[in-house]
Design an enzyme around this catalytic site. Sequence first.
Site, PDB file in Angstrom:
ATOM      1  N   ARG A 154       0.835  -1.210   0.000  1.00 19.06           N
ATOM      2  CA  ARG A 154       0.000   0.000   0.000  1.00 19.06           C
ATOM      3  C   ARG A 154       0.871   1.262   0.000  1.00 19.06           C
ATOM      4  O   ARG A 154       0.550   2.257   0.643  1.00 19.06           O
ATOM      5  CB  ARG A 154      -0.952   0.021   1.201  1.00 19.06           C
ATOM      6  CG  ARG A 154      -1.903  -1.148   1.285  1.00 19.06           C
ATOM      7  CD  ARG A 154      -2.861  -1.218   0.091  1.00 19.06           C
ATOM      8  NE  ARG A 154      -3.725  -2.369   0.222  1.00 19.06           N
ATOM      9  CZ  ARG A 154      -3.455  -3.570  -0.267  1.00 19.06           C
ATOM     10  NH1 ARG A 154      -2.332  -3.769  -0.938  1.00 19.06           N
ATOM     11  NH2 ARG A 154      -4.281  -4.573  -0.112  1.00 19.06           N
ATOM     12  N   SER A 222     -11.251  -0.062   2.738  1.00 17.42           N
ATOM     13  CA  SER A 222     -10.393  -0.359   3.882  1.00 17.42           C
ATOM     14  C   SER A 222      -9.834   0.938   4.473  1.00 17.42           C
ATOM     15  O   SER A 222      -9.106   1.663   3.796  1.00 17.42           O
ATOM     16  CB  SER A 222      -9.241  -1.263   3.455  1.00 17.42           C
ATOM     17  OG  SER A 222      -9.730  -2.497   2.965  1.00 17.42           O
ATOM     18  N   GLU A 322      -5.167   3.702   5.647  1.00 14.28           N
ATOM     19  CA  GLU A 322      -4.977   3.527   4.209  1.00 14.28           C
ATOM     20  C   GLU A 322      -5.593   4.694   3.457  1.00 14.28           C
ATOM     21  O   GLU A 322      -5.142   5.057   2.377  1.00 14.28           O
ATOM     22  CB  GLU A 322      -5.600   2.206   3.761  1.00 14.28           C
ATOM     23  CG  GLU A 322      -5.341   1.872   2.312  1.00 14.28           C
ATOM     24  CD  GLU A 322      -5.746   0.453   1.955  1.00 14.28           C
ATOM     25  OE1 GLU A 322      -6.198   0.247   0.814  1.00 14.28           O
ATOM     26  OE2 GLU A 322      -5.608  -0.443   2.793  1.00 14.28           O
TER      27      GLU A 322
END
Length: 334
Positions: A154, A222, A322
């Site tokens: 990520r 998320s 995130e």
Amino acid sequence: MPSLQQYSTFGLNTSCTSIQSFSDVDSFLSLYKNTDVCYLLGGGSNSIFTETFEGTVLVNEIKGISHFDDENSHFLRVGAGENWHELVKLCMQNEWFGFENLALIPGSVGASPIQNIGAYGLEVDTLIQTIEAVVLSTGEKILLKNEDCQFGYRDSVFKHALANKVLITHVNFVLPKVYDLNTAYGELAALTNPTPHDIYHKVIEVRKSKLPDPAILGNSGSFFKNPIVTHDHFKTIADQYEHVPHFTVETKSADDSVKIPAAWLIDQAGFKGKTLNDVRCHPTQPLVLTNLGDANGSDVLSMARDIIASVSDRFNIKLEPEVRLLGSKGLISL
């Protein structure tokens, strides 16, 4: 001030000084040089404006998909403003396989390398060949190779050295015609001799069963990254809890690390289904925070900070968001 509610899938009722969209580099540069404070936005699935943004939001609508192939691979050049899942659908219809594990991820193509989006054991960086971008300070067009992007979990160079310094205009993908299907993760492991189409439909089925549709219930997917810890740290947790879900992560060092699902940590900390005013930790997927209708930025930040503090106290793990959180002047941290 124009409302930002429809420009972010979380749907907070916030606003900004102005909103402008662009569909090519020249129009972008013209807008950019005439704004003092701005934020570049794609599909809005990973950005939450927690209060009035005192600047201009520039919406990337650079479109276009071109394809060619050779004996071994399919090659795609995709405009950053294209919708990610629509790209995946198009590829599946044309049997340009490889994206099937990444079905139904919200957002734009241009945002995919920034986050290095991933799901069900696949991360998009493995399919990216090059990225076309524009340097904000000079207007120079540059081409970044995969290795230039410093992809991680990520993560990418666009969050660090190139943060707020370039605009991604196109992403160039390469999809090998012969490859191993990725079925080791989650519910995909139960499939028997699956085709790419089987994986695609299973991923959509599972995501729909667990994740709320942002068109119906505001969310940004998320909210937190899945943390990666050392084997010793994992063993300490596993000694106290039975059946801790985990996945081995290959690293460049001698020892591999362990990824623990943030959803499990959040659930164990007691937040699954918990509500703070109109912000709720989703009952079927605690990794997702949702807007029940009239949530405000303060409640989003409070809920996120409470989760981070509780998980840290219980597991000695600090969750990292995130999503990208924005205040009046730009990006903020928790």
